[in-house]
Structures are given as C-alpha cells and as structure tokens.
Enzyme design. Structure first.
Site, PDB file in Angstrom:
ATOM      1  N   LYS A 266       0.865  -1.173   0.000  1.00 19.75           N
ATOM      2  CA  LYS A 266       0.000   0.000   0.000  1.00 19.75           C
ATOM      3  C   LYS A 266       0.913   1.236   0.000  1.00 19.75           C
ATOM      4  CE  LYS A 266      -2.752   3.385   1.470  1.00 19.75           C
ATOM      5  NZ  LYS A 266      -2.233   4.772   1.543  1.00 19.75           N
TER       6      LYS A 266
ATOM      7  N   GLU B 150       8.442  16.131  15.933  1.00 23.28           N
ATOM      8  CA  GLU B 150       8.995  16.016  14.589  1.00 23.28           C
ATOM      9  C   GLU B 150       8.268  16.972  13.637  1.00 23.28           C
ATOM     10  OE1 GLU B 150      10.438  12.379  11.814  1.00 23.28           O
ATOM     11  OE2 GLU B 150       8.341  12.300  12.433  1.00 23.28           O
TER      12      GLU B 150
END
Length: 487
Positions: free
Chosen positions: A181, A384
């Site tokens: 995917k 992040e």
C-alpha cells in the site's frame, strides 16, 4: 493518455491497482498532485475494502507455491527485478521526482540504484542465510527460516520506491507474498514496480499493489485475519492505529517511525566538517526521518559553528528539483507546508529567533530555517516537524550534551562530531538511538540493523534481522541414533 493511464515526462503509468497479476480499476479515484507546481498528474484508482479483500485473497492463493519455490529460483527472479529497475532507471527517476519533489539528480545517482541494490542484496543474503547446527546433550539443533505468509507493507511518501523495496525485497526473498500500500501522495512508482516485477517473471499474486487513502483502507489491510506480517513506515499516531487494528489477530508488526535526532558538536570537533554535516540535514527539504534536526553545540564554539553553518547554508539553491543545480526542492503537499509553518510560527511567538529562514517561499517551498533561543521542553524541540527546520541549543559539559540528546520521546538516530575517539566511545554508548554516526552522516549498509528506540519504532530491518521478521524462525531438534533400521 488513456482512461487508466497517465503520462509523466513521456512515461506511461497505469493508474489501476495490481491484484493477482491483473490491473483492477476502482469505481472512484483520487487526484495525484505534483509538489513541484501543484499540477494534477492524474486520477488514481481509489481502493476500498473490496480491493483489499481481493489482494489478500490473491496473496494467500499464491503463497504456497511461492513459499515452496527453491531459494535459488526466488533469488534469480529478484535479480531479474533489479535488472528491470536498472533498465528503467531514468523513467523511475523522473516519475518519482515529479510525484514527490525530491531531487532528480539524487534519484538518478543514488536512490534508484539503491532500489536495484535492495533486490540484489536480499536475493544474495537469502542464499547464504543459515545458522550453524549445534548440539544439546548429543541432540542436533537445526535453525531454519520458514515463510510466514501474506504480508502487508505500508510505505511513506518521502522516498517512495526506495523505502517500499526495502520492505518488498526481503519479504519476497523470505518466500512471503505481498500486499503493498503506497502513500496516497506518491503512488506512481509502485505501479511501475508492479510492471517491472511481472516482466521479471514474478508469479501472479506474489506482489499486489493497492492504492488509496489509509483512512479508508488501512483497517481492512491491518485487521485481515489472513495477513501474517505488517510492516509500516510513518508517523507515531498512525502506528498506534495499526497496532490496535493488528492486535485482534496478534499479527507481528515492524514499525519504523519518526525521529527528533540530535547532532552533538563538541569543541574539539572539526568545525568545517560539523557545519557540512549540519547542512546535510536539509536533504530532501528536511523530509528525512533520520535527520539530525536538533543541533547541540558546546558553548565555546557555538558562535563560530553558527557562522560557518550559515555561510554554507547560504550557498544552497532552492527550486525546481529537476534542475541539476537545485539543492533543496519543494515540500510534498500544501498540507505539510502548513504544518511546517505552524511549528515555526508558534516557536517564534514563544520567543525563538530565526537565524535563517522562518517563512514560506511560495505555495510549495519552505525556506531552510535554523531557530535558536528554544527551550528544551518546547514543541519545536520535542516534536517532529518533517521539513527544513532545525534548532540550535548549547551545552557546557559532556553530561549535559548527553542529557539533552536523550531528552525526547524518540530514539531513531544521533550524529556526533568530535576529535576525541575516547569521548566518541563514551558518548555513543550513552545515546538512545538505533543508529549513531560519528563524524559522518547517512552512511548506510543493508547488513546493519536499522530501526528506532522508544517512539521511533519497533523491531529492526536489514540483513538477517529482516528475515527474522518476515519468517517464522524454527528450531528442529533431532535425537542421536534415533532412527529405526529400515534395511
């Protein structure tokens, strides 16, 4: 361009899924947008639970024959896939650059050759994968690696084909079948990989590619009872959802997640080298999980280090990634750009100072940014960003440097600049990280284990560690002189 084909720089790409050795279209599509200029490249088949079920069924049906295929034959086919990648290297490079905005020169010279290497490495490693037999009270122990079964591989957008094949290659080498995917923002080279694999002789159903939104088909993929392994690279929140989905079937997981890695610069370091390492963190517009986004610099050299960094960063060229002169391309998507700018503006509002950058450069680009005067517990230091945004803090002692380096929930990587080998040994032993580089950065070998500590991941990839994950490792114990005489 036909109904199910789009053309990128003269390269035809099929927009349908690849399931059971055939192209399968969905009733609905989603747009694929180039980050270079925001143009719509085409409409991609939008997978549903129905396509997921078909792909898992195809992988399950193909598994017994592929698992029984001799190692040498599996390795031969993987080498043929690598040959196909090399044959189409230029096509893959331009399609990937157009789709995700990373530098064309990097795709040509490094990334796509690495894609081929991924297949060759794991094909060759398969042929030498063994554990020496050993004895226990006269009994012989024999360790073997049995293919586990259909594997779901969910891959990110920042290095789409390289990171996909980093999973696909060992999974196939191990004898597993695959449902890949790709990220919805960068689906094109996964489609080309399906063509290359088929041309190389990979049997139908061994590799399947299902496109679509993770929010719509993710649970169908990760909760399916016939899936035997799940490997994911991406964010911590998504990993939590995958783990919860897989829990019902106790499906083993490999998770390579985010980072907030430090670059520690000591006063005894070569400051030109340290500044070069620091500027490297802008690679791929800062969209690298391993990037050392937190500079921790010894107080006595902080001013000089900053001066050299700013000088070198000022020499970078930002622009169209297809231009050989460009050093920094666009960020992947307006949504990501909005996220990056949000981090920066909140930091500035909280008292941070932008040494360089701190702003957008048009709809697709963000200026390379360095922020200082940031608190250790601030969002910009702890979370992040995944963009060209770095922070700089100072330390007075080695102990303080280690404390600051380890003071996040992440533990993916760390980089150290020092001229003292004894210090390097002391400090690296204390750093919480899956990979530590000393006076270098991004030197990678597939023989080495790769993964993160804490919230940066679960498990390790590379070499035998990959086969340990994709296989059921078996120990067979045989008694001495236990055979009946059939003579």
């Amino acid at each position: 361009m036909t109904e199910h084909t789009l053309t990128v720089a003269g390269v035809a790409v099929d927009t349908r899924h690849w399931i059971g050795g055939e192209r399968v279209a969905s009733t609905e599509t989603f747009p694929d947008v180039s980050p270079i200029d925001g143009s719509v490249l085409g409409e991609i088949s939008r997978g549903t639970a129905m396509e997921v079920a078909a792909a898992v069924a195809a992988a399950k049906a193909a598994f017994p024959a592929w698992a029984a295929t001799p190692r040498a034959e599996r390795a031969r086919i993987l080498h043929a896939v690598a040959d196909g990648v090399e044959k189409r290297l230029e096509e893959l490079a331009i399609v990937e650059t157009t789709d995700n905005g990373a530098l064309l020169r990097s795709h040509r010279r490094g990334v796509m050759p690495r894609v081929a290497h991924n297949f060759r490495f794991f094909a060759d490693w398969l042929l030498k994968l063994e554990h020496e037999d050993f004895e226990t009270r006269g009994h012989t122990n024999h360790v073997s690696w049995d293919p586990a079964g259909p594997s779901v591989l969910i891959t990110p957008w920042n290095a789409p084909l390289m990171l996909a094949t980093w999973k696909v290659a060992p999974a196939l080498a191990a004898g597993n079948t695959v449902i890949l995917k790709p990220a919805e923002w960068t689906p094109l080279t996964a489609s080309l990989l399906a063509d290359i694999a088929a041309e190389a002789g990979l049997p139908a159903g061994v590799l399947n590619v299902v496109q679509g939104y993770g929010s719509e088909i993710g649970d169908a993929l990760t909760s399916h009872p016939d899936v035997r392994r799940i490997s994911f690279t991406g964010s911590v929140p998504t990993a939590r959802r995958i783990a919860a989905s897989a829990a019902a079937n106790l499906t083993p997981l490999s998770l390579e997640l985010g980072g907030k890695s430090p670059l520690l610069v000591f006063a005894d370091a070569d400051l030109d080298l340290a500044a070069d390492l620091a500027v490297e963190q802008y690679d791929n517009a800062g969209q690298v999980c391993l990037a050392a986004t937190r500079f921790l610099v010894e107080e006595s050299v902080a001013e000089e280090f900053t001066r050299r960094f700013v000088e070198k960063a000022g020499q970078l060229t930002q622009g169209d990634p297809r231009d050989e002169a460009t050093d920094i391309g666009p960020n992947i998507h307006p949504r990501q750009l909005e996220k990056i700018d949000g981090f920066v503006q909140r930091a500035l509002a909280s008292g941070a100072r932008a040494v360089i950058g701190g702003h957008r450069k048009g709809a697709q680009y963000y200026a390379p940014t360095l922020l200082t005067d940031v608190a250790q517990d601030s969002e910009i230091v702890q979370e992040e960003v995944f963009g060209p945004v770095l922070t700089l803090q100072t330390f007075a002692t080695e102990a303080e440097a280690v404390r600051l380096a380890n003071d996040t929930r992440f533990g993916l990587a760390a980089t150290l600049a020092t001229g003292d080998p004894e210090r390097a040994e002391r400090v690296t032993a204390q750093l919480v990280a899956g990979t530590v580089w000393t006076n270098c950065f991004f030197v990678r070998d597939l023989q080495a284990p790769f993964g993160g500590s804490r919230h940066s991941g679960v498990g390790r990839e590379g070499g035998t560690w990959s086969f340990d994950f994709y296989c059921d490792v078996k120990n067979t114990v045989t008694a001495p002189n236990g055979w009946r005489n059939h003579g």
